[in-house]
Design an enzyme around this catalytic site. Structure first.
Site, PDB file in Angstrom:
ATOM      1  N   ASP A   1       3.211  35.253 -44.508  1.00 21.38           N
ATOM      2  CA  ASP A   1       3.034  35.946 -43.164  1.00 21.38           C
ATOM      3  C   ASP A   1       3.252  35.102 -41.943  1.00 21.38           C
ATOM      4  OD1 ASP A   1       0.643  34.443 -43.455  1.00 21.38           O
ATOM      5  OD2 ASP A   1      -0.630  35.926 -43.494  1.00 21.38           O
TER       6      ASP A   1
ATOM      7  N   ASP B   1     -12.444  40.655 -43.834  1.00 17.96           N
ATOM      8  CA  ASP B   1     -12.513  41.968 -43.810  1.00 17.96           C
ATOM      9  C   ASP B   1     -11.703  42.578 -45.355  1.00 17.96           C
ATOM     10  OD1 ASP B   1      -9.730  41.440 -43.498  1.00 17.96           O
ATOM     11  OD2 ASP B   1      -9.798  42.625 -41.536  1.00 17.96           O
TER      12      ASP B   1
ATOM     13  N   HIS C   1      -8.845  41.390 -46.124  1.00 18.61           N
ATOM     14  CA  HIS C   1      -7.347  41.259 -46.114  1.00 18.61           C
ATOM     15  C   HIS C   1      -6.458  39.902 -46.794  1.00 18.61           C
ATOM     16  CE1 HIS C   1      -7.667  38.685 -42.407  1.00 18.61           C
ATOM     17  NE2 HIS C   1      -6.918  37.862 -42.860  1.00 18.61           N
TER      18      HIS C   1
HETATM   19  C1  GLP Z   1      -5.560  34.528 -42.142  1.00 16.82           C
HETATM   20  C2  GLP Z   1      -4.193  34.483 -43.218  1.00 16.82           C
HETATM   21  C3  GLP Z   1      -4.562  35.091 -44.219  1.00 16.82           C
HETATM   22  C4  GLP Z   1      -5.838  33.873 -44.779  1.00 16.82           C
HETATM   23  C5  GLP Z   1      -7.184  34.303 -43.859  1.00 16.82           C
HETATM   24  C6  GLP Z   1      -8.158  33.563 -44.273  1.00 16.82           C
HETATM   25  O1  GLP Z   1      -5.611  35.809 -41.816  1.00 16.82           O
HETATM   26  N1  GLP Z   1      -2.880  35.423 -42.675  1.00 16.82           N
HETATM   27  O2  GLP Z   1      -3.345  34.491 -45.308  1.00 16.82           O
HETATM   28  O3  GLP Z   1      -6.229  34.139 -45.979  1.00 16.82           O
HETATM   29  O4  GLP Z   1      -6.682  33.813 -42.470  1.00 16.82           O
HETATM   30  O5  GLP Z   1      -7.829  32.224 -43.796  1.00 16.82           O
HETATM   31  P1  GLP Z   1      -9.110  31.087 -44.136  1.00 16.82           P
HETATM   32  O6  GLP Z   1      -8.792  30.397 -45.330  1.00 16.82           O
HETATM   33  O7  GLP Z   1      -9.067  30.228 -43.062  1.00 16.82           O
HETATM   34  O8  GLP Z   1     -10.389  31.560 -44.301  1.00 16.82           O
END
Ligand code: GLP
Length: 239
Positions: free
Chosen positions: A67, A136, A138
């Site tokens: 992404d 959430d 995702h």
């Molecule tokens: C963002 C990214 C995700 C990632 C999420 C959690 O939203 N688009 O791919 O998994 O953050 O991030 P973190 O690993 O910093 O908790």
């Protein structure tokens, strides 16, 4: 699903890197699906070490990132293009022409998304897709209630996601409102999936995603239907 539980983030990261390393060793021209966020940083550090001590060679690998924020260019230090170069690509020998990160500045986003999926298919598909998880549920930026059968697309970010990610920006206002993300269909087409989460704040959502009902409200729950998933959790947080 192969489930691995660690107390330490370092051990979890070593396991994550080991799974990716075996993929690259067994198939030197692997197509790697890569992720951003604080969770995979330890895994990337371990992969860099494995490259430096000559265990791994990324010369023939290609990568597709999950992404990118809409509106951030490559030079922006919060763009995922910048993150990936800073945390991985600048330290290994993957060729720049083999690196694919969605273009947050694309003029025709729909066309770009369609072509991104087509390019992944043309390359033979992602061999292993690395994922973190949002609070959430995702994955990539597929927010709750996104269709399970959707390819790469533009997503409107939920307030909780913008707030979670605001820690990397000067203020909440600076966090982009939209992102381009591989869709759940794109992610599910990967041959193998490695999902990682760390820290108490992620424990419940990780559990719900991997063992709760499979519903679009918890996008990561679709992974329960994937035939080859590695799931790694560390008690210790990563930030
Ligand atoms: C963002 C990214 C995700 C990632 C999420 C959690 O939203 N688009 O791919 O998994 O953050 O991030 P973190 O690993 O910093 O908790």
């Amino acid at each position: 699903m192969e489930y691995y539980y660690f107390k330490s983030y370092k051990e979890a990261s070593k396991k994550g890197a080991g799974i990716i390393a075996s993929q690259v060793i067994l198939k030197p021209n692997s197509i790697l699906g890569l992720a951003t966020g604080s969770t995979p940083i330890g895994t990337y550090k371990e992969l860099i070490e494995l490259y430096k001590n000559k265990t791994l060679n990324f010369e023939n690998c290609k990568s597709f990132n999950l992404d990118e924020y809409v509106g951030l260019n490559h030079e922006h230090d919060q763009s995922y293009y910048y993150f990936m170069h800073d945390n991985l690509f600048n330290h290994i020998n993957m060729k720049e022409e083999n690196i694919n990160v969605p273009d947050g500045m694309a003029k025709d986003v729909d066309k770009f998304c369609k072509e991104y999926d087509e390019k992944i298919d043309r390359e033979g598909g992602v061999d292993i897709q690395l994922l973190g998880i949002g609070s959430d549920g995702h994955i990539g930026f597929n927010e709750p209630a996104t269709s399970f059968s959707i390819g790469t697309h533009k997503e409107t970010l939920k307030d909780i996601t913008r707030k979670d990610n605001a820690r990397f920006f000067k203020s909440l206002d600076e966090v982009p409102t939209h992102a381009i993300t591989m869709g759940l269909l794109t992610i599910m087409k990967a041959k193998k999936i490695l999902i990682m989460a760390c820290g108490q704040g992620k424990k419940d959502i990780f559990e719900k995603a991997l063992h709760g009902p499979v519903v679009p409200e918890v996008p990561a729950s679709i992974l329960q239907f994937h035939p080859h998933v590695y799931a790694i959790f560390s008690e210790e947080g990563c930030n």
